[in-house]
Design a protein around this motif. Structure first.
Motif, PDB file in Angstrom:
ATOM      1  N   GLU A  52       0.836  -1.210   0.000  1.00 52.32           N
ATOM      2  CA  GLU A  52       0.000   0.000   0.000  1.00 52.32           C
ATOM      3  C   GLU A  52       0.866   1.254   0.000  1.00 52.32           C
ATOM      4  O   GLU A  52       0.525   2.258  -0.670  1.00 52.32           O
ATOM      5  CB  GLU A  52      -0.924  -0.014   1.217  1.00 52.32           C
ATOM      6  CG  GLU A  52      -2.066  -1.024   1.111  1.00 52.32           C
ATOM      7  CD  GLU A  52      -2.938  -1.015   2.343  1.00 52.32           C
ATOM      8  OE1 GLU A  52      -2.540  -0.377   3.342  1.00 52.32           O
ATOM      9  OE2 GLU A  52      -4.005  -1.636   2.318  1.00 52.32           O
ATOM     10  N   ARG A  54       3.820   1.572  -1.323  1.00 50.41           N
ATOM     11  CA  ARG A  54       4.360   1.754  -2.677  1.00 50.41           C
ATOM     12  C   ARG A  54       3.276   2.270  -3.629  1.00 50.41           C
ATOM     13  O   ARG A  54       3.532   3.119  -4.485  1.00 50.41           O
ATOM     14  CB  ARG A  54       4.901   0.415  -3.211  1.00 50.41           C
ATOM     15  CG  ARG A  54       6.109  -0.119  -2.458  1.00 50.41           C
ATOM     16  CD  ARG A  54       7.281   0.871  -2.540  1.00 50.41           C
ATOM     17  NE  ARG A  54       8.469   0.375  -1.885  1.00 50.41           N
ATOM     18  CZ  ARG A  54       8.722   0.467  -0.589  1.00 50.41           C
ATOM     19  NH1 ARG A  54       7.838   1.046   0.206  1.00 50.41           N
ATOM     20  NH2 ARG A  54       9.846   0.003  -0.082  1.00 50.41           N
ATOM     21  N   LEU A  55       2.053   1.762  -3.474  1.00 49.26           N
ATOM     22  CA  LEU A  55       0.970   2.214  -4.337  1.00 49.26           C
ATOM     23  C   LEU A  55       0.629   3.672  -4.054  1.00 49.26           C
ATOM     24  O   LEU A  55       0.361   4.458  -4.992  1.00 49.26           O
ATOM     25  CB  LEU A  55      -0.255   1.326  -4.131  1.00 49.26           C
ATOM     26  CG  LEU A  55      -1.452   1.590  -5.065  1.00 49.26           C
ATOM     27  CD1 LEU A  55      -1.055   1.379  -6.532  1.00 49.26           C
ATOM     28  CD2 LEU A  55      -2.632   0.699  -4.692  1.00 49.26           C
ATOM     29  N   ASN A  56       0.637   4.062  -2.770  1.00 54.30           N
ATOM     30  CA  ASN A  56       0.357   5.459  -2.418  1.00 54.30           C
ATOM     31  C   ASN A  56       1.432   6.391  -2.976  1.00 54.30           C
ATOM     32  O   ASN A  56       1.125   7.490  -3.483  1.00 54.30           O
ATOM     33  CB  ASN A  56       0.270   5.613  -0.896  1.00 54.30           C
ATOM     34  CG  ASN A  56      -0.956   4.935  -0.318  1.00 54.30           C
ATOM     35  OD1 ASN A  56      -1.929   4.676  -1.034  1.00 54.30           O
ATOM     36  ND2 ASN A  56      -0.921   4.636   0.973  1.00 54.30           N
ATOM     37  N   VAL A  90       4.631   2.572 -14.007  1.00 60.91           N
ATOM     38  CA  VAL A  90       3.541   3.203 -13.269  1.00 60.91           C
ATOM     39  C   VAL A  90       2.512   3.640 -14.284  1.00 60.91           C
ATOM     40  O   VAL A  90       2.853   4.280 -15.296  1.00 60.91           O
ATOM     41  CB  VAL A  90       4.027   4.407 -12.443  1.00 60.91           C
ATOM     42  CG1 VAL A  90       2.846   5.092 -11.758  1.00 60.91           C
ATOM     43  CG2 VAL A  90       5.075   3.987 -11.431  1.00 60.91           C
ATOM     44  N   GLU A 115      -4.850  -6.337  -5.309  1.00 61.26           N
ATOM     45  CA  GLU A 115      -5.562  -5.119  -4.927  1.00 61.26           C
ATOM     46  C   GLU A 115      -5.617  -5.110  -3.399  1.00 61.26           C
ATOM     47  O   GLU A 115      -6.429  -5.809  -2.789  1.00 61.26           O
ATOM     48  CB  GLU A 115      -6.964  -5.093  -5.513  1.00 61.26           C
ATOM     49  CG  GLU A 115      -7.679  -3.771  -5.248  1.00 61.26           C
ATOM     50  CD  GLU A 115      -9.053  -3.711  -5.907  1.00 61.26           C
ATOM     51  OE1 GLU A 115      -9.722  -2.660  -5.787  1.00 61.26           O
ATOM     52  OE2 GLU A 115      -9.461  -4.723  -6.528  1.00 61.26           O
ATOM     53  N   VAL A 142       0.321  -4.308  -8.692  1.00 61.76           N
ATOM     54  CA  VAL A 142      -0.417  -3.758  -7.547  1.00 61.76           C
ATOM     55  C   VAL A 142      -1.279  -2.627  -8.071  1.00 61.76           C
ATOM     56  O   VAL A 142      -0.771  -1.689  -8.719  1.00 61.76           O
ATOM     57  CB  VAL A 142       0.541  -3.251  -6.461  1.00 61.76           C
ATOM     58  CG1 VAL A 142      -0.243  -2.800  -5.240  1.00 61.76           C
ATOM     59  CG2 VAL A 142       1.554  -4.342  -6.085  1.00 61.76           C
ATOM     60  N   PHE A 143      -2.568  -2.703  -7.786  1.00 63.28           N
ATOM     61  CA  PHE A 143      -3.463  -1.672  -8.313  1.00 63.28           C
ATOM     62  C   PHE A 143      -4.561  -1.383  -7.295  1.00 63.28           C
ATOM     63  O   PHE A 143      -4.800  -2.153  -6.354  1.00 63.28           O
ATOM     64  CB  PHE A 143      -4.088  -2.134  -9.636  1.00 63.28           C
ATOM     65  CG  PHE A 143      -4.962  -3.356  -9.502  1.00 63.28           C
ATOM     66  CD1 PHE A 143      -6.345  -3.252  -9.331  1.00 63.28           C
ATOM     67  CD2 PHE A 143      -4.393  -4.629  -9.520  1.00 63.28           C
ATOM     68  CE1 PHE A 143      -7.134  -4.372  -9.208  1.00 63.28           C
ATOM     69  CE2 PHE A 143      -5.195  -5.754  -9.393  1.00 63.28           C
ATOM     70  CZ  PHE A 143      -6.563  -5.638  -9.237  1.00 63.28           C
ATOM     71  N   GLU A 154      -1.842   1.908 -11.013  1.00 61.93           N
ATOM     72  CA  GLU A 154      -1.235   0.601 -11.185  1.00 61.93           C
ATOM     73  C   GLU A 154       0.270   0.716 -11.020  1.00 61.93           C
ATOM     74  O   GLU A 154       0.882   1.715 -11.399  1.00 61.93           O
ATOM     75  CB  GLU A 154      -1.565   0.017 -12.551  1.00 61.93           C
ATOM     76  CG  GLU A 154      -3.042  -0.248 -12.780  1.00 61.93           C
ATOM     77  CD  GLU A 154      -3.300  -0.863 -14.144  1.00 61.93           C
ATOM     78  OE1 GLU A 154      -2.318  -1.348 -14.763  1.00 61.93           O
ATOM     79  OE2 GLU A 154      -4.465  -0.887 -14.590  1.00 61.93           O
ATOM     80  N   LEU A 155       0.817  -0.366 -10.483  1.00 67.41           N
ATOM     81  CA  LEU A 155       2.255  -0.384 -10.208  1.00 67.41           C
ATOM     82  C   LEU A 155       2.777  -1.773 -10.553  1.00 67.41           C
ATOM     83  O   LEU A 155       2.281  -2.779 -10.029  1.00 67.41           O
ATOM     84  CB  LEU A 155       2.523  -0.049  -8.736  1.00 67.41           C
ATOM     85  CG  LEU A 155       3.964  -0.026  -8.267  1.00 67.41           C
ATOM     86  CD1 LEU A 155       4.713   1.137  -8.918  1.00 67.41           C
ATOM     87  CD2 LEU A 155       4.015   0.128  -6.741  1.00 67.41           C
TER      88      LEU A 155
END
Length: 489
Positions: A52, A54-56, A90, A115, A142-143, A154-155
């Motif tokens: 999370e 990394r996604l943020n 990204v 997710e 990761v999305f 998305e990552l």
């Protein structure tokens, strides 16, 4: 077979076999198991939080890049962005359109799509264990939405960094868990040692010390004031040891008494044999009064000789089994009265209230001893009273209740004191007078029990003491009775 080897003391018990060591090891293991049960969910949670974060971060970067023409971004800037995120690409999805913001390489395939907001606890644990065991060379997508944004970010990222971070986290948690385990185990063990193991060692030491010298009063454990189970156990142990010491003292007394009696018995038999010879000559005297008392004297001496012959056997074992016959109880009671030799000056009345026709099934000699012991105790109790106006009467009566013969021995004495009633049939403790042994009632009860009967104190108050002897008839042998009925007259 009981082993004669001494029990091991605390110092001789191997360290690993001691209860305290086992308790300490069990406590450490229990805390470690609890830490493991906590560790697994915490690692799973760490994995989700790491993704999370990394996604943020990617979302924050994407918001800035959305307003910039990414095609004009120098390659080194894109690489810096991706390196900061640890990602390969990204992208952002908005309104059905997907836009690739920065990219270093496009992997041929993605191993796992994640997710974070939709991952449940069980799946999170399974994925975390899978990453720890098999991860390191996988590609993750990761999305998800971040915050209140309507865009989906998305990552694309390799799980190598994730696995490395999870291993570092696991190492730190393991070290911290060990420290917590030992501290917790020490605190728990200290409490258990104070509350449980200490008292257990005290009880064990008290038992071993008492066993070394059970006749030493100083070896009796001191009762504890604790109100819990160990306090109760210590008080009960102290009471048990005190009773055991008293019993051992009584047994020693009996052993010494038996030795003394065996020595006296040898000479006493010779004296009684001489008395028998003299009593036989008395029968030849023509004096009517001598003729009246001679048979009673002969029977008394015969009984005395029989008693001396059975003294050693009684000391070695129990009384012989009764030889039961039909007996006339009234005649037996008359013999008891003659043996008592009541002093006329004592004004003690002896009343034989047994019916002339009353018969019972019993051993005559043993029942004679039972009645003589009870009557002698009653006479001694009434003789101690010096008031001439007091009625002194000893009455023996009998009745039949079905197949049970019930004999009542009643006197008008002062009654039994409380101590005698509490230890009524206990040798050396049930005596009603100072200096008495209490053997009379103990022997009487043993003889009555040998007949399958009971000896009970019915009542004992000032002016009335009543003992009841209940003796059942011998059971009829059915087969023998049927055989006798079939036998021709």
């Amino acid at each position: 077979m009981v082993s004669s080897e001494p029990a091991p003391t605390h110092a001789s018990i191997p360290w690993l076999k001691r209860l305290s060591t086992k308790m300490l090891i069990l406590t450490i293991i229990s805390v470690l198991v609890a830490e493991v049960l906590i560790f697994i969910p915490s690692v799973a949670n760490f994995r989700l939080r790491w993704l999370e974060e990394r996604l943020n971060t990617a979302a924050a970067t994407a918001v800035v890049l959305v307003g910039t023409d990414t095609m004009t971004l120098p390659r080194n800037v894109q690489n810096d962005v991706l390196m900061a995120l640890g990602a390969k690409a990204v992208a952002v999805r908005s309104g059905g359109d997907s836009r690739l913001l920065v990219v270093s390489e496009i992997p041929p395939e993605v191993d796992e799509h994640i997710e974070p907001s939709t991952v449940g606890p069980l799946r999170a644990i399974a994925d975390a264990l899978d990453t720890l065991v098999y991860g390191g060379d996988r590609t993750l997508r990761v999305f998800g939405k971040v915050g209140d944004s309507d865009k989906e970010f998305e990552l694309i990222i390799a799980d190598k960094g994730l696995r490395k971070a999870m291993l570092v986290y696991a190492r730190n948690v393991a070290i911290l868990s060990l420290i917590i385990s030992f501290i917790t185990a020490a605190l728990v063990f200290g409490a258990i040692n104070h509350m449980m193991l200490g008292p257990i060692r005290k009880i064990r030491t008290a038992m071993v010390t008492f066993a070394e010298a059970p006749d030493d009063p100083s070896r009796v454990v001191r009762p504890s004031d604790r109100a819990d189970e160990f306090g109760v156990a210590l008080r009960e142990l102290a009471s048990l040891q005190t009773r055991l010491q008293r019993t051992l003292a009584e047994q020693a007394h009996l052993a010494n008494l038996g030795l003394a009696v065996s020595k006296i018995n040898h000479d006493l038999r010779n004296i009684l044999a001489s008395a028998q010879l003299i009593s036989d000559r008395l029968r030849m005297v023509k004096d009517p009064s001598v003729q009246a008392f001679a048979p009673k004297l002969v029977r008394t001496l015969d009984r005395a000789v029989g008693y001396t012959e059975s003294v050693l056997a009684y000391g070695r074992a129990q009384e012989a089994a009764p030889s039961r016959r039909r007996i006339r109880l009234r005649q037996l009671v008359d013999d008891v009265e003659g043996l008592l030799g009541i002093d006329p000056a004592s004004v003690i009345e002896f009343e034989n209230a047994v019916d002339h026709a009353f018969e019972m099934d019993a051993d005559a000699e043993q029942m004679f001893r039972v009645l003589s012991n009870l009557c002698r105790n009653a006479v001694q109790a009434m003789s101690a009273d010096t008031d001439s106006s007091v009625v002194r009467r000893l009455t023996i009566s009998a009745e039949r209740q079905g197949s049970v013969s019930r004999i009542i021995v009643m006197d008008t004495g002062p009654g039994l004191p409380p101590k005698a009633r509490e230890n009524l049939f206990a040798a050396f403790r049930g005596s009603a007078r100072s200096g008495g042994t209490g053997l009379g009632l103990a022997i009487a009860q043993e003889l009555v029990r040998a007949h399958g009967g009971t000896l009970d104190l019915v009542e004992s108050v000032g002016g009335r003491t009543v003992f009841a002897i209940s003796v059942p008839d011998q059971p009829v042998q059915i087969e023998a009775a049927r055989h006798a009925l079939r036998r021709p007259a």
